[in-house]
Design a protein around this motif. Structure first.
Motif, PDB file in Angstrom:
ATOM      1  N   ASP A  63      68.013 -10.614 -16.148  1.00 45.63           N
ATOM      2  CA  ASP A  63      67.956 -10.929 -14.722  1.00 45.63           C
ATOM      3  C   ASP A  63      68.246  -9.723 -13.839  1.00 45.63           C
ATOM      4  O   ASP A  63      68.122  -9.810 -12.611  1.00 45.63           O
ATOM      5  N   GLY A  64      68.653  -8.632 -14.434  1.00 44.42           N
ATOM      6  CA  GLY A  64      68.990  -7.442 -13.668  1.00 44.42           C
ATOM      7  C   GLY A  64      68.478  -6.177 -14.328  1.00 44.42           C
ATOM      8  O   GLY A  64      67.864  -6.210 -15.402  1.00 44.42           O
ATOM      9  N   LEU A  65      68.732  -5.064 -13.670  1.00 50.05           N
ATOM     10  CA  LEU A  65      68.344  -3.760 -14.205  1.00 50.05           C
ATOM     11  C   LEU A  65      69.249  -3.402 -15.373  1.00 50.05           C
ATOM     12  O   LEU A  65      70.464  -3.621 -15.325  1.00 50.05           O
ATOM     13  N   LEU A  66      68.669  -2.837 -16.391  1.00 50.16           N
ATOM     14  CA  LEU A  66      69.380  -2.562 -17.645  1.00 50.16           C
ATOM     15  C   LEU A  66      69.443  -1.053 -17.877  1.00 50.16           C
ATOM     16  O   LEU A  66      68.432  -0.354 -17.785  1.00 50.16           O
ATOM     17  N   THR A 100      60.991  -8.241 -15.660  1.00 49.61           N
ATOM     18  CA  THR A 100      61.463  -7.123 -16.485  1.00 49.61           C
ATOM     19  C   THR A 100      60.850  -7.178 -17.879  1.00 49.61           C
ATOM     20  O   THR A 100      60.531  -8.248 -18.392  1.00 49.61           O
ATOM     21  N   SER A 101      60.720  -6.026 -18.474  1.00 51.03           N
ATOM     22  CA  SER A 101      60.160  -5.946 -19.824  1.00 51.03           C
ATOM     23  C   SER A 101      61.184  -6.320 -20.886  1.00 51.03           C
ATOM     24  O   SER A 101      60.831  -6.526 -22.050  1.00 51.03           O
ATOM     25  N   HIS A 102      62.465  -6.429 -20.499  1.00 51.99           N
ATOM     26  CA  HIS A 102      63.519  -6.773 -21.454  1.00 51.99           C
ATOM     27  C   HIS A 102      64.023  -8.203 -21.282  1.00 51.99           C
ATOM     28  O   HIS A 102      64.870  -8.655 -22.052  1.00 51.99           O
ATOM     29  N   GLY A 103      63.552  -8.929 -20.257  1.00 55.29           N
ATOM     30  CA  GLY A 103      63.889 -10.334 -20.096  1.00 55.29           C
ATOM     31  C   GLY A 103      65.223 -10.620 -19.447  1.00 55.29           C
ATOM     32  O   GLY A 103      65.640 -11.785 -19.381  1.00 55.29           O
ATOM     33  N   LEU A 113      63.467 -11.191 -24.697  1.00 53.89           N
ATOM     34  CA  LEU A 113      64.851 -11.018 -24.281  1.00 53.89           C
ATOM     35  C   LEU A 113      65.622 -10.153 -25.273  1.00 53.89           C
ATOM     36  O   LEU A 113      65.681 -10.448 -26.464  1.00 53.89           O
ATOM     37  N   THR A 114      66.243  -9.108 -24.756  1.00 52.02           N
ATOM     38  CA  THR A 114      67.053  -8.199 -25.564  1.00 52.02           C
ATOM     39  C   THR A 114      68.511  -8.626 -25.474  1.00 52.02           C
ATOM     40  O   THR A 114      69.104  -8.612 -24.396  1.00 52.02           O
TER      41      THR A 114
END
Length: 336
Positions: A139-142, A134-137, A223-224
Motif C-alpha cells: 500500500d506504500g512505497l517500499l 505498485t509492482s510489489h503489491g 505481494l512481497t
C-alpha cells in the motif's frame, strides 16, 4: 380416561409472547437492515463490454468502465446510496513508484467521470492506497524492505486530489499510513475540495480474510512479504480506539472497521466510544465463505447474507460495504 394435563409453570414473564407471530416480531424488532445501509464495491478492469468473473468470489465480476456505468445505473434503480471502486490495474502500468495512481486518465478516474455523467446522484467512493499500482503489491512505497510512511503520504495526497478532480464524492484511504488523514484533508481543502468527504479505514487489520480481494485486484500473486508493519494486529482492540481517535482528530468524516464479521466487538467499541458515523466492510473472505457453503448446499445463501449484515447493524455499523449489495437490495424489495 382423559390424558393427564402437563404441569403449568407459574410464570409472569413469557418472552415467547413477543415472538409468537410475524407481526409481533416486526413490532418489537430492535434493528433493521434496509437498502440505505448498503455500499456496493465494484472491481474495474480495462476493456470494453467486459464482465470478468473472479474465481474466488462466485457471482462477483471485474467490470470494464462501460459495464461499471451500467452497474451504477442499476444501483440507483435498486436504491443503493453509493458504490466503491477498486481497480485491477494492467501489470504493465504498475511500478515501484505507483505512478499510475496519479494518472488523471487511469482506470478509476475514467470510471468516475463516466459514472458521474450517467448517475450523478449516486455516491462515489474511491480507494486511496498504492497497492493496485505498485509492482510489489504493498500500500506504500517500499525501500530496502521497509514501507516508507511520510513519503507514501505525499503520494496519497496527490492520488486523492486526482480522484477528487475526476468526481469522487468520498475519498477512502485504506493504506494505514500514519498521518495520512490530516494530510489528505489539508490537500483537499487547499484545492477547494472541502465538500469531499473522507471515509477513513481507521481500523484495518492485517487479516487473512483479504485473499479473494487480492485476487480480484491482481495483487495476490505479486505481494512481497506481508502487511503487518502497517495494518493492525488482529489481537488488539484498544489500539483500534487510538487509531479511530487520531483519524477523527485529523478530519475524518466517517470511520471504517475492516474486516467486519470477525471484528463485531471492534465495531461496537468504536461506535460506543465516539458516536461518529461508523462503516464496516464485509470483506471478500467473508463473502467467499458464505457463497462456498451455499453453493455446496450447506447453508441458505439469502438467509445467511441477510443475517450476517443484520449483525453489523446490531454491532453499531451505520452502513456496510458488501459484495452482496445488489442481491440484498433485490431481496429486501421482494420482502416488502
Amino acid at each position: 380416561m382423559n390424558a393427564p394435563q402437563p404441569n403449568k409453570l407459574d410464570l409472569t414473564q413469557r418472552h415467547r409472547r413477543n415472538r409468537k407471530t410475524d407481526w409481533a416480531r416486526r413490532l418489537v424488532r430492535e434493528h433493521v437492515l434496509t437498502v440505505s445501509d448498503l455500499i456496493w464495491p465494484i472491481f474495474l478492469v480495462e476493456g470494453e463490454n467486459l464482465r470478468q468473473p473472479v474465481a474466488s468470489m462466485p457471482g462477483v465480476e471485474r467490470l470494464s468502465v462501460d459495464a461499471a456505468v451500467r452497474a451504477a445505473v442499476e444501483a440507483v434503480e435498486l436504491g443503493i446510496p453509493a458504490i466503491a471502486l477498486f481497480p485491477n490495474t494492467d501489470p504493465a502500468l504498475r511500478n515501484e513508484q505507483a505512478s499510475e495512481a496519479l494518472n488523471p486518465d487511469n482506470l478509476v478516474c475514467r470510471a468516475c467521470r463516466a459514472i458521474k455523467a450517467a448517475a450523478p446522484g449516486l455516491g462515489l467512493i474511491t480507494d486511496v492506497a498504492l497497492d493496485p499500482y505498485t509492482s510489489h503489491g504493498h500500500d506504500g512505497l517500499l525501500l530496502d524492505g521497509e514501507i516508507l510512511n511520510d513519503e507514501t503520504v505525499f503520494v496519497l495526497v496527490q492520488q486523492a486530489l486526482n480522484q477528487a478532480r475526476a468526481g469522487a464524492d468520498v475519498i477512502a484511504p485504506s493504506d494505514m499510513m500514519d498521518g495520512r488523514i490530516g494530510a489528505i484533508r489539508a490537500g483537499l481543502d487547499a484545492q477547494h475540495f472541502d465538500r469531499v468527504q473522507i471515509l477513513a479505514y481507521a481500523v484495518k487489520y492485517a487479516s487473512a480474510f483479504y485473499g479473494p480481494f487480492r485476487d480480484a485486484v491482481g495483487t495476490g500473486a505479486i505481494l512481497t512479504g506481508d502487511k503487518r508493519t502497517y495494518q493492525m494486529d488482529p489481537a488488539n482492540t484498544n489500539e483500534a480506539l487510538r487509531e479511530a481517535a487520531q483519524d477523527l482528530k485529523e478530519g475524518a468524516d466517517i470511520l471504517m472497521v475492516k474486516p467486519g464479521l470477525p471484528y463485531l466487538d471492534v465495531i461496537y467499541r468504536v461506535k460506543q466510544k465516539f458516536g461518529a458515523p461508523t462503516f464496516a466492510y464485509q470483506v471478500s473472505g467473508e463473502y467467499a465463505m458464505i457463497m462456498a457453503a451455499a453453493n455446496n448446499g450447506w447453508i441458505d445463501a439469502d438467509k445467511t447474507m441477510l443475517e450476517s449484515l443484520l449483525c453489523f447493524k446490531r454491532a453499531g455499523a451505520d452502513a456496510i460495504l458488501t459484495y452482496f449489495a445488489p442481491r440484498v437490495a433485490k431481496t429486501l424489495k421482494d420482502l416488502i
